[in-house]
Design an enzyme around this catalytic site. Structure first.
Site, PDB file in Angstrom:
ATOM      1  CG  HIS A 267      -2.053   0.868   1.273  1.00 38.15           C
ATOM      2  ND1 HIS A 267      -2.390   1.700   0.241  1.00 38.15           N
ATOM      3  CD2 HIS A 267      -2.940   1.159   2.272  1.00 38.15           C
ATOM      4  CE1 HIS A 267      -3.432   2.444   0.595  1.00 38.15           C
ATOM      5  NE2 HIS A 267      -3.778   2.137   1.827  1.00 38.15           N
ATOM      6  CG  HIS A 306      -4.326   0.595  -8.310  1.00 33.66           C
ATOM      7  ND1 HIS A 306      -5.629   0.549  -7.902  1.00 33.66           N
ATOM      8  CD2 HIS A 306      -3.691   1.446  -7.481  1.00 33.66           C
ATOM      9  CE1 HIS A 306      -5.767   1.357  -6.868  1.00 33.66           C
ATOM     10  NE2 HIS A 306      -4.606   1.910  -6.582  1.00 33.66           N
ATOM     11  CG  ASP A 362       3.030   4.478  -4.498  1.00 38.53           C
ATOM     12  OD1 ASP A 362       3.125   5.612  -4.028  1.00 38.53           O
ATOM     13  OD2 ASP A 362       2.247   3.620  -4.091  1.00 38.53           O
TER      14      ASP A 362
HETATM   15  N1  ACO Z   1       4.435  -7.014 -11.343  1.00 44.29           N
HETATM   16  C1  ACO Z   1       4.269  -8.191 -11.975  1.00 44.29           C
HETATM   17  N2  ACO Z   1       3.113  -8.856 -12.036  1.00 44.29           N
HETATM   18  C2  ACO Z   1       2.065  -8.319 -11.402  1.00 44.29           C
HETATM   19  C3  ACO Z   1       2.160  -7.084 -10.716  1.00 44.29           C
HETATM   20  C4  ACO Z   1       3.397  -6.427 -10.709  1.00 44.29           C
HETATM   21  N3  ACO Z   1       3.553  -5.263 -10.089  1.00 44.29           N
HETATM   22  N4  ACO Z   1       0.968  -6.779 -10.184  1.00 44.29           N
HETATM   23  C5  ACO Z   1       0.137  -7.778 -10.528  1.00 44.29           C
HETATM   24  N5  ACO Z   1       0.797  -8.696 -11.271  1.00 44.29           N
HETATM   25  C6  ACO Z   1       0.244  -9.919 -11.885  1.00 44.29           C
HETATM   26  C7  ACO Z   1       0.019 -11.004 -10.851  1.00 44.29           C
HETATM   27  O1  ACO Z   1       1.120 -11.836 -10.746  1.00 44.29           O
HETATM   28  C8  ACO Z   1      -1.200 -11.703 -11.430  1.00 44.29           C
HETATM   29  O2  ACO Z   1      -0.747 -12.507 -12.502  1.00 44.29           O
HETATM   30  P1  ACO Z   1      -1.416 -13.963 -12.731  1.00 44.29           P
HETATM   31  O3  ACO Z   1      -2.849 -13.689 -13.102  1.00 44.29           O
HETATM   32  O4  ACO Z   1      -0.607 -14.574 -13.811  1.00 44.29           O
HETATM   33  O5  ACO Z   1      -1.283 -14.703 -11.421  1.00 44.29           O
HETATM   34  C9  ACO Z   1      -2.030 -10.579 -12.049  1.00 44.29           C
HETATM   35  O6  ACO Z   1      -1.061  -9.565 -12.392  1.00 44.29           O
HETATM   36  C10 ACO Z   1      -3.070 -10.005 -11.109  1.00 44.29           C
HETATM   37  O7  ACO Z   1      -2.422  -9.567  -9.895  1.00 44.29           O
HETATM   38  P2  ACO Z   1      -3.062  -9.602  -8.439  1.00 44.29           P
HETATM   39  O8  ACO Z   1      -1.970  -9.751  -7.451  1.00 44.29           O
HETATM   40  O9  ACO Z   1      -4.183 -10.594  -8.425  1.00 44.29           O
HETATM   41  O10 ACO Z   1      -3.700  -8.158  -8.359  1.00 44.29           O
HETATM   42  P3  ACO Z   1      -4.176  -7.420  -7.050  1.00 44.29           P
HETATM   43  O11 ACO Z   1      -5.289  -6.523  -7.446  1.00 44.29           O
HETATM   44  O12 ACO Z   1      -4.443  -8.390  -5.938  1.00 44.29           O
HETATM   45  O13 ACO Z   1      -2.880  -6.589  -6.626  1.00 44.29           O
HETATM   46  C11 ACO Z   1      -1.352  -4.826  -6.295  1.00 44.29           C
HETATM   47  C12 ACO Z   1      -2.760  -5.216  -6.765  1.00 44.29           C
HETATM   48  C13 ACO Z   1      -1.131  -5.311  -4.831  1.00 44.29           C
HETATM   49  C14 ACO Z   1      -1.218  -3.302  -6.318  1.00 44.29           C
HETATM   50  C15 ACO Z   1      -0.311  -5.481  -7.239  1.00 44.29           C
HETATM   51  O14 ACO Z   1      -0.501  -5.019  -8.566  1.00 44.29           O
HETATM   52  C16 ACO Z   1       1.139  -5.221  -6.786  1.00 44.29           C
HETATM   53  O15 ACO Z   1       1.658  -5.965  -5.945  1.00 44.29           O
HETATM   54  N6  ACO Z   1       1.804  -4.159  -7.339  1.00 44.29           N
HETATM   55  C17 ACO Z   1       3.131  -3.806  -6.908  1.00 44.29           C
HETATM   56  C18 ACO Z   1       3.053  -3.051  -5.579  1.00 44.29           C
HETATM   57  C19 ACO Z   1       2.535  -1.630  -5.765  1.00 44.29           C
HETATM   58  O16 ACO Z   1       2.968  -0.899  -6.648  1.00 44.29           O
HETATM   59  N7  ACO Z   1       1.610  -1.235  -4.861  1.00 44.29           N
HETATM   60  C20 ACO Z   1       1.065   0.124  -4.862  1.00 44.29           C
HETATM   61  C21 ACO Z   1      -0.383   0.123  -5.102  1.00 44.29           C
HETATM   62  S1  ACO Z   1      -0.958   1.764  -5.237  1.00 44.29           S
HETATM   63  C22 ACO Z   1      -1.184   2.268  -3.643  1.00 44.29           C
HETATM   64  O17 ACO Z   1      -1.390   1.549  -2.708  1.00 44.29           O
HETATM   65  C23 ACO Z   1      -1.095   3.678  -3.484  1.00 44.29           C
END
Ligand code: ACO
Length: 427
Positions: A267, A306, A362
């Protein structure tokens, strides 16, 4: 039959009509679906709240598919261009933008509360010399509840307004004190002649000079970043604020809990993780190799993806512009080259395109903060200052919402059935 959902339970053959309002059914309406009369009834199972609306809200609207973010109907791009952070705070809390008189009064009501009790300063001095600023911020905000015990009267609107002003005013002071503490510098008192962000920069960076003038471009850039971070509807930390607030805890305790939720790397800690990632990559030439590691599932591309945005995060676009203005003053952050290359490759790579992974707020904010000499450990604190406004607006909305109750989810129990305790001598 219109605006209803017909559900047939194939276990019993019975059919149910569930009313649809605003595209939703009420989870409690599922309870009538049972096989036996003495059953609890059907529940919905939604870990992580992927598809559950917990409230009606008129504060922030997001359309993640097309990349829209609006506060009280105003597009974030227009607020970033034409309003200040304090005008935006007024809008989020009151529902309308202030006129000139209302703004003057609002600014004064915030300035009146920027100082913290001397005792709070002493309390902060008690932290270890290298305490993380976010840990200090969370604990000190919680400690404020002991200074303002009247804040417990959450149903009293006059009292509530006072605590809201106190929290918005004191958040930058506590944040700056926490930075000064871990640097071993003396704390700077607020200067109410400066703007909200100008005062914050002065409390952060003033050393022995008699008068500290924050750079207007940097103060403005920080003001824009604060606008972008002020609210984001029902995210993890706001949900924490509402959950704690639903027990009618005082706003200091609830806000400390929300800030704690913000602290996690998925987050508010993501921009710190972005900088760490960019530093580890170290060279533009290594970007393709890193992308391959991400695609192989060995790590994540931090600052990408996201839960809600399945398009370019509108805040990321504004931040990219702001970054150019800041770098014109501070010099270009050398990590920017790596970030731009990562973005270019990822936006054209099938792995990211297919999963609709775009840069989020971010991805660039950390680069700006670093160029402004704001240390990485302060990043979550820099998020918490403006989000204080969103948390408070959502908390006030919750308290005025007659439909809300104490937040208390259900569970599907998966543990053992009943069994007898064997005395320790026989185990
Ligand atoms: N890099 C690579 N792959 C990713 C990423 C990423 N940053 N984010 C999601 N994916 C992939 C997952 O592996 C998944 O792939 P799959 O379907 O083959 O298993 C698919 O995309 C869906 O991802 P989920 O984890 O199910 O998506 P969720 O909505 O739960 O997660 C999150 C959202 C936590 C923001 C995620 O995208 C992430 O971890 N991003 C990196 C951390 C980040 O930048 N967080 C800031 C968020 S903004 C904020 O809070 C202000």
């Amino acid at each position: 039959m219109a605006d209803t959902l017909t559900v047939t339970d194939n276990r019993t053959g019975k059919t149910y009509q569930l009313p649809i309002t605003d595209g939703t059914i009420r989870a409690a309406d599922l309870r009538q679906i049972k096989v036996q009369d003495n059953e609890f009834g059907m529940m919905s199972y939604d870990p992580g709240f992927l598809n559950t609306a917990s409230t009606r809200s008129s504060i922030t609207e997001i359309d993640g598919d097309i990349g829209i973010l609006r506060y009280r109907g105003y597009p974030i791009e227009q607020l970033a261009e034409h309003a200040t952070f304090l005008e935006t705070a007024y809008l989020l809390l009151h529902g309308e933008l202030p006129n000139a008189d209302q703004l003057t009064e609002w600014e004064l009501s915030i300035q009146r509360h920027t100082v913290v009790h001397e005792n709070v300063k002493q309390f902060m001095e008690g932290f270890r010399y290298d305490a993380h600023p976010m840990g200090m911020f969370i604990s000190t905000v919680a400690a404020l509840s002991t200074y303002y015990p009247e804040a417990k009267a959450v149903r009293d609107p006059v009292n509530r307004k006072k605590q809201i002003c106190r929290l918005i005013a004191k958040a930058p002071t506590i944040a700056a004190f926490s930075y000064r503490h871990c640097q071993g510098y003396p704390y700077n008192y607020p200067n109410n002649k400066l703007s909200y962000t100008g005062n914050f920069l002065a409390m952060m960076f003033k050393m022995v000079e008699a008068k500290y003038d924050p750079h207007p471009v940097l103060a403005k850039a920080l003001d824009i970043l604060f606008i972008l971070h002020a609210d984001h509807e029902q995210n993890c930390s706001t949900n924490a604020m509402r959950a704690i607030g639903s027990s009618e805890a005082d706003p200091y305790s609830a806000l400390a809990g929300a800030a704690a939720a913000l602290y996690g790397p998925l987050h508010g800690g993501a921009n710190e993780a972005v900088l760490k990632m960019l530093t580890e990559i170290g060279d533009v030439k290594k970007v393709p190799e890193f992308i391959e590691q991400v695609k192989a599932g060995k790590c994540r591309l931090m600052g990408f993806g996201h839960r809600v945005y399945k398009n370019y995060d509108p805040r990321a676009k504004i931040i990219k512009r702001t970054a150019d203005e800041v770098f014109a003053v501070t010099g270009r952050n050398p990590l920017l080259k790596i970030a731009l290359e990562l973005e270019k490759i990822a936006l054209n790579d099938e792995y990211f395109v297919k999963r609709k992974l775009y840069p989020n707020v971010d991805f660039y904010s950390g680069l700006i903060y670093q160029a402004m000499n704001l240390p990485v450990t302060m990043f979550p604190v820099l998020f918490a200052i403006p989000r204080t406004v969103g948390w408070l607006a959502q908390w006030a909305e919750l308290l005025d919402d007659g439909e809300q109750k104490i937040a208390r989810p259900r569970q599907i129990y998966t543990g053992p059935g009943v069994r007898d305790v064997v005395p320790i001598t026989h185990r």
